[in-house]
Design an enzyme around this catalytic site. Structure first.
Site, PDB file in Angstrom:
ATOM      1  N   GLY A  81       4.835   7.022 -12.332  1.00  0.00           N
ATOM      2  CA  GLY A  81       3.635   8.122 -11.757  1.00  0.00           C
ATOM      3  C   GLY A  81       3.233   6.827 -10.982  1.00  0.00           C
ATOM      4  O   GLY A  81       2.511   5.912 -11.223  1.00  0.00           O
TER       5      GLY A  81
ATOM      6  N   LYS B 241      12.362  -4.598 -17.496  1.00  0.00           N
ATOM      7  CA  LYS B 241      11.608  -4.498 -18.596  1.00  0.00           C
ATOM      8  C   LYS B 241      11.706  -5.238 -19.799  1.00  0.00           C
ATOM      9  O   LYS B 241      11.057  -5.545 -20.455  1.00  0.00           O
ATOM     10  CB  LYS B 241      11.403  -2.795 -18.691  1.00  0.00           C
ATOM     11  CG  LYS B 241      10.641  -2.267 -16.980  1.00  0.00           C
ATOM     12  CD  LYS B 241      10.615  -1.088 -17.345  1.00  0.00           C
ATOM     13  CE  LYS B 241      10.527  -0.611 -16.091  1.00  0.00           C
ATOM     14  NZ  LYS B 241      11.022   1.174 -15.636  1.00  0.00           N
TER      15      LYS B 241
ATOM     16  N   VAL C 255       6.100  -2.897 -17.587  1.00  0.00           N
ATOM     17  CA  VAL C 255       6.426  -1.931 -18.760  1.00  0.00           C
ATOM     18  C   VAL C 255       5.990   0.153 -18.964  1.00  0.00           C
ATOM     19  O   VAL C 255       4.785  -0.622 -19.394  1.00  0.00           O
ATOM     20  CB  VAL C 255       7.134  -2.369 -19.776  1.00  0.00           C
ATOM     21  CG1 VAL C 255       7.957  -1.834 -20.170  1.00  0.00           C
ATOM     22  CG2 VAL C 255       7.635  -3.599 -19.469  1.00  0.00           C
TER      23      VAL C 255
ATOM     24  N   THR D 123       4.439  -4.554  -4.025  1.00  0.00           N
ATOM     25  CA  THR D 123       5.138  -4.279  -2.966  1.00  0.00           C
ATOM     26  C   THR D 123       6.728  -4.164  -4.322  1.00  0.00           C
ATOM     27  O   THR D 123       6.280  -4.338  -5.426  1.00  0.00           O
ATOM     28  CB  THR D 123       5.049  -5.843  -2.670  1.00  0.00           C
ATOM     29  OG1 THR D 123       5.448  -7.183  -3.073  1.00  0.00           O
ATOM     30  CG2 THR D 123       3.955  -5.993  -1.633  1.00  0.00           C
TER      31      THR D 123
ATOM     32  N   LYS E 231       7.673  -6.640 -10.754  1.00  0.00           N
ATOM     33  CA  LYS E 231       8.935  -6.638 -11.938  1.00  0.00           C
ATOM     34  C   LYS E 231       9.403  -7.323 -11.532  1.00  0.00           C
ATOM     35  O   LYS E 231      10.266  -8.524 -12.227  1.00  0.00           O
ATOM     36  CB  LYS E 231       9.768  -5.691 -12.655  1.00  0.00           C
ATOM     37  CG  LYS E 231       8.936  -4.315 -13.059  1.00  0.00           C
ATOM     38  CD  LYS E 231       9.568  -2.994 -13.555  1.00  0.00           C
ATOM     39  CE  LYS E 231      10.415  -2.213 -12.629  1.00  0.00           C
ATOM     40  NZ  LYS E 231       9.436  -1.654 -11.414  1.00  0.00           N
TER      41      LYS E 231
ATOM     42  N   GLU F 142      14.796   5.175  -7.464  1.00  0.00           N
ATOM     43  CA  GLU F 142      14.585   3.989  -6.278  1.00  0.00           C
ATOM     44  C   GLU F 142      15.751   4.139  -4.782  1.00  0.00           C
ATOM     45  O   GLU F 142      16.262   4.272  -4.815  1.00  0.00           O
ATOM     46  CB  GLU F 142      15.035   2.955  -6.994  1.00  0.00           C
ATOM     47  CG  GLU F 142      14.537   2.434  -8.307  1.00  0.00           C
ATOM     48  CD  GLU F 142      13.176   1.840  -8.180  1.00  0.00           C
ATOM     49  OE1 GLU F 142      11.951   1.038  -7.313  1.00  0.00           O
ATOM     50  OE2 GLU F 142      11.946   2.509  -9.746  1.00  0.00           O
TER      51      GLU F 142
ATOM     52  N   PHE G 242       1.177  -0.856  -0.316  1.00  0.00           N
ATOM     53  CA  PHE G 242       0.318  -0.320  -0.051  1.00  0.00           C
ATOM     54  C   PHE G 242       0.608   0.907  -0.183  1.00  0.00           C
ATOM     55  O   PHE G 242       0.986   2.118   1.213  1.00  0.00           O
ATOM     56  CB  PHE G 242      -0.539  -0.126   0.848  1.00  0.00           C
ATOM     57  CG  PHE G 242      -2.004   0.443   0.776  1.00  0.00           C
ATOM     58  CD1 PHE G 242      -3.021   0.583  -0.553  1.00  0.00           C
ATOM     59  CD2 PHE G 242      -2.254   1.595   1.814  1.00  0.00           C
ATOM     60  CE1 PHE G 242      -4.467   1.599  -0.368  1.00  0.00           C
ATOM     61  CE2 PHE G 242      -3.974   2.391   2.021  1.00  0.00           C
ATOM     62  CZ  PHE G 242      -4.843   2.839   0.566  1.00  0.00           C
TER      63      PHE G 242
ATOM     64  N   GLY H  93       4.619   1.981 -17.192  1.00  0.00           N
ATOM     65  CA  GLY H  93       3.714   3.008 -16.260  1.00  0.00           C
ATOM     66  C   GLY H  93       2.642   2.734 -16.863  1.00  0.00           C
ATOM     67  O   GLY H  93       2.148   1.947 -17.756  1.00  0.00           O
TER      68      GLY H  93
ATOM     69  N   GLY I  13      12.735  12.750  -6.065  1.00  0.00           N
ATOM     70  CA  GLY I  13      12.221  11.649  -5.765  1.00  0.00           C
ATOM     71  C   GLY I  13      11.726  10.775  -6.583  1.00  0.00           C
ATOM     72  O   GLY I  13      11.074   9.310  -6.359  1.00  0.00           O
TER      73      GLY I  13
HETATM   74  N1  HSE Z   1      12.117   3.400 -11.493  1.00  0.00           N
HETATM   75  C1  HSE Z   1      11.814   3.497 -12.652  1.00  0.00           C
HETATM   76  C2  HSE Z   1      12.508   4.419 -13.420  1.00  0.00           C
HETATM   77  C3  HSE Z   1      10.307   3.576 -11.608  1.00  0.00           C
HETATM   78  O1  HSE Z   1      12.936   5.472 -13.008  1.00  0.00           O
HETATM   79  O2  HSE Z   1      11.745   4.007 -14.697  1.00  0.00           O
HETATM   80  C4  HSE Z   1       9.549   2.837 -13.417  1.00  0.00           C
HETATM   81  O3  HSE Z   1       9.858   1.451 -13.335  1.00  0.00           O
END
Ligand code: HSE
Length: 336
Positions: free
Chosen positions: A314, A223, A151, A95, A124, A208, A8, A153, A205
């Site tokens: 996003g 991906k 892949v 998660t 993924k 990762e 969540f 978003g 932000g």
């Molecule tokens: N860390 C990934 C990116 C997030 O920057 O594209 C989306 O999978």
């Protein structure tokens, strides 16, 4: 439709907000009434077989940092216990991606499939490490397995290649599949050093929690595995990808590319081999998108090359991909 939501974070919360804001038209247009019967985060869970209240879930998470306090009696049921003991139609797995052993997502997905639940994953990790066997498990248990958001978003890259290009034979593809590294490389193109560009991406932000996933190309490689399996019918996993990240790219490399009217991009490609690595791309190529954008060019036997461009990450964007998957599942069930 009874749903168990595993995880969540930003995506899970965006999905609940999306359900809340669209509930009337989802029912009127598609006959979809999403009922979340269980949610869990890293600290605890919330369960109600008659459906959890969307607003209260968001409120409790914001106030206490966990859904554990949704009810008076704190609920500490784990995701696995929830999947084993609560009746639901669909697991939505959100998660964090983990490329070492894919847990806990892998056990969530396999437990749900064995119980006859359909699965939507935006995680993924399990797909990168075990795509072929997860697809087999889904077929064996006669459940649907959807993963649009893994892949691109919210950009329907997988759907485009699989459905819009149906009947075609895609011979190769190449794309920018990681927004964070694209943002860093784009900023380096304006004269900023790698370290400053990385710091800026962190401040915004984008990076990762484990920065290696972006910087060393693992996210893009995951991906690529998903695309190679789903679009090209290959049976590959993460170790099959020849993967290099962007850590060694210098301002000199960027300047050199610029003299050739090109930019350095982290490209994931499937031609004869599966490769992720920095590559010079002409500034005139539609693939050469900037900032956090993703882009992918599919080349097929008869219809030439098409490039799809869009946001690759996003919360709300990814939530919209989950909704697409859910609607597909709803439609399939209705057809049966
Ligand atoms: N860390 C990934 C990116 C997030 O920057 O594209 C989306 O999978």
């Amino acid at each position: 439709m009874r749903i168990i939501l595993c995880g969540f974070g930003v995506v899970g919360q965006s999905l609940v907000k999306l359900f809340d804001s669209r509930s009337e038209d989802l029912y009127a247009k598609y006959g979809l009434k999403p009922r979340i019967v269980g949610v869990f985060d890293s600290k605890g869970s919330a369960v109600d077989q008659s459906g959890l209240d969307f607003n209260r879930l968001i409120y409790v998470k914001k106030k206490f940092g966990t859904v554990k306090k949704y009810a008076d009696k704190k609920n500490t049921m784990s995701g696995i216990d929830m999947l084993k003991n609560i009746e639901a139609d669909v697991l939505i797995e959100t998660t964090a991606s983990n490329y070492k052993d894919a847990e806990p997502g892998m056990t969530h997905i396999t437990t749900a499939m064995k119980k006859g639940m359909h699965v939507i994953s935006v995680n993924k990790g399990p797909l990168a490490l075990a795509f072929p066997s997860l697809l087999e498990l889904a077929t064996y248990n006669q459940v649907m397995f959807k993963f649009s958001g893994t892949v691109g978003g919210g950009t329907p890259i997988l759907d485009y290649a699989k459905n819009s290009l149906r009947g075609e034979r895609i011979t190769s593809f190449a794309g920018i599949l990681n927004g964070t590294t694209n943002y860093i490389l784009t900023n380096m193109g304006t004269g900023i050093s790698y370290n400053d560009a990385l710091k800026d991406a962190k401040d915004k932000g984008y990076v990762e929690a484990d920065e290696s996933l972006d910087l060393d190309g693992l996210d893009a490689a995951a991906k690529l595995v998903i695309l190679a399996n789903w679009v090209m019918g290959m049976k590959v996993t993460l170790p099959d990808i020849n993967c290099t990240g962007i850590r060694k790219i210098t301002s000199e490399d960027i300047k050199k590319a610029s003299k050739n009217n090109s930019s350095i991009k982290l490209i994931a490609s499937c031609n004869k081999d599966l490769i992720v690595g920095p590559k010079e791309v002409s500034n005139d190529d539609p693939l050469c998108v900037n900032g956090t954008l993703n882009a992918i060019a599919f080349t097929s036997e008869h219809s030439g090359t098409q490039t799809i461009i869009g946001k690759g990450a996003g919360g709300m964007e990814t939530a919209s991909s989950i909704l697409r998957d859910l609607l597909d599942i709803r439609q399939e069930i209705a057809r049966d």
